[in-house]
Design an enzyme around this catalytic site. Sequence first.
Site, PDB file in Angstrom:
ATOM      1  N   TYR A   1     -10.000 -15.992  -4.402  1.00  0.00           N
ATOM      2  CA  TYR A   1     -10.249 -16.500  -3.052  1.00  0.00           C
ATOM      3  C   TYR A   1     -11.427 -17.476  -3.067  1.00  0.00           C
ATOM      4  CZ  TYR A   1      -7.024 -12.982  -1.375  1.00  0.00           C
ATOM      5  OH  TYR A   1      -5.897 -12.227  -1.157  1.00  0.00           O
TER       6      TYR A   1
ATOM      7  N   TRP B   1       0.820  -1.206   0.000  1.00  0.00           N
ATOM      8  CA  TRP B   1       0.000   0.000   0.000  1.00  0.00           C
ATOM      9  C   TRP B   1       0.857   1.261   0.000  1.00  0.00           C
ATOM     10  CZ3 TRP B   1      -2.858  -3.348  -1.464  1.00  0.00           C
ATOM     11  CH2 TRP B   1      -3.827  -4.061  -0.778  1.00  0.00           C
TER      12      TRP B   1
ATOM     13  N   GLU C   1      -3.331 -11.595  -6.240  1.00  0.00           N
ATOM     14  CA  GLU C   1      -3.619 -12.086  -4.887  1.00  0.00           C
ATOM     15  C   GLU C   1      -4.190 -13.494  -4.980  1.00  0.00           C
ATOM     16  OE1 GLU C   1      -6.000  -9.915  -2.124  1.00  0.00           O
ATOM     17  OE2 GLU C   1      -5.225  -7.950  -2.721  1.00  0.00           O
TER      18      GLU C   1
ATOM     19  N   TRP D   1      -0.837 -13.964  -1.186  1.00  0.00           N
ATOM     20  CA  TRP D   1      -1.321 -13.130  -0.076  1.00  0.00           C
ATOM     21  C   TRP D   1      -1.232 -13.984   1.176  1.00  0.00           C
ATOM     22  CZ3 TRP D   1      -3.053  -8.059   0.144  1.00  0.00           C
ATOM     23  CH2 TRP D   1      -3.617  -7.660   1.355  1.00  0.00           C
TER      24      TRP D   1
ATOM     25  N   GLU E   1      -8.858  -3.728  -5.357  1.00  0.00           N
ATOM     26  CA  GLU E   1     -10.151  -4.377  -5.555  1.00  0.00           C
ATOM     27  C   GLU E   1     -11.320  -3.401  -5.691  1.00  0.00           C
ATOM     28  OE1 GLU E   1     -10.662  -7.402  -2.576  1.00  0.00           O
ATOM     29  OE2 GLU E   1      -9.047  -8.646  -3.409  1.00  0.00           O
TER      30      GLU E   1
END
Length: 460
Positions: free
Chosen positions: A291, A98, A331, A373, A214
């Site tokens: 995910y 970030w 990710e 991740w 995202e």
Amino acid sequence: MASCSRRISHLFGLAAALVALLSLVLACEASGSTVPRNGAGFVRTQGPRFVLNGSPFLFNGFNSYWLMHVAADPKERYKVSEVLRDASAAGLSVCRTWAFGDGGDRALQISPGIYDERVFQALDFVISEANKHGIRLILSFVNNYNDFGGRGQYAQWARNAGAHVNSDDDFYTHPTIKGYYKGHIRRVVTRFNTITRISYRDDPTIMAWELMNEPRCQADYSGRTVNEWTQEMASFVKSLDRKHLLEIGMEGFYGDTMPEKKQFNPGYQVGTDFISSNLLRDVDFATIHAYPDQWLSGKDDKAQLVFMQRWMSSHWEDSRTILKKPLVIAEFGKSSRDPGYSLSARDDYMSNVYRTTYGFARSGGTMSGSLIWQLMAQGMDSYDDGYAVVLGRNPSTTAIMSRQAHAMSALSHLLAGADDAHSHARGQAHPRLMNHPHPSRRALLHHAKQHGHHHSPSLL
């Protein structure tokens, strides 16, 4: 005679390169700046793949979102150094993190346009340490979620200034909020690093900028609102910096551009359109996140793996045939909080994802790398969202990640050799490795030793 002339020409070329390097060093010393260890070149795109100094660039990497936040406390900076050092030792060469902290604890941006210099110097440190360890960074400008501020904080700032804001989705359309966001982009991109003495936009340690982690939009599930915002903001970033790559930060959800693709979504849309947004001229490469343990909660490991392989395959095909741009799995992971979790289950899942990534990369460009991740240092349990990997604590996982890193690096060299053979009608890629579905580290190291490729902390 011709051979002798080529040798003399080669020697003159080496001499010229050494003179150029010496000039760079002297210039940097005179200005007080740091010589980038990541090599003189920026990562660029050439058709559907990344290139570095003219050669294919494939990688294995990781996410560590927390680097700047932790580095804001000088006593904690050793954790940043530890993760980057261990990652480099394992062969990992790209890190996503970030470049935002909007309001709240250790905020980078305290309020619109007001920054904490102490936190900015923490980001300076992160970039400097990444350069020291030969790791390139993907820096994200804002969060979709409320963690570290995100869209919600920007919306609240606008309300505090008297603007009429209906919801956080106004982030994409409200002039005041868009002005705040552009101001943040400008401050980050033009930042002068107090440690390296290099402006961010001139530093090859940074591989790419990311518009948002995202992006999602409940007000418009078609993807058009986010697409228009992406076009405007991507153009703005490029007006400030043409040296670095840019990506959106999308998860890969399909929208209305190609309705037949929605079958690959996990049963719903999030307001983005993978196809239309990644086709934009100023977007240099596409990303997906994955995910299945969250998106298909309640399904067993086998069903989740089947979804993952379809998710990867569909986006690889789109990137190859429609976008004609590189693709990164930005990710993925498996949570220790999943029902029935075990370390071996996570290792098996990662191995399958890596094997698929390598296979697609070998089969025609586009698939360029993956970012697990997430990596953390020892003693960071309070930051662990269930997906944390500590390299020093999990030797089996570390070995899997390292093997993938060396496999992707070796494949880069093989593709470069194939390019040379095609261009100069000489030599060929090593057939034994090219035909191997996922070469062993021993085979890769044997190949590297034969052809003079050695892994070192600084990138080529």
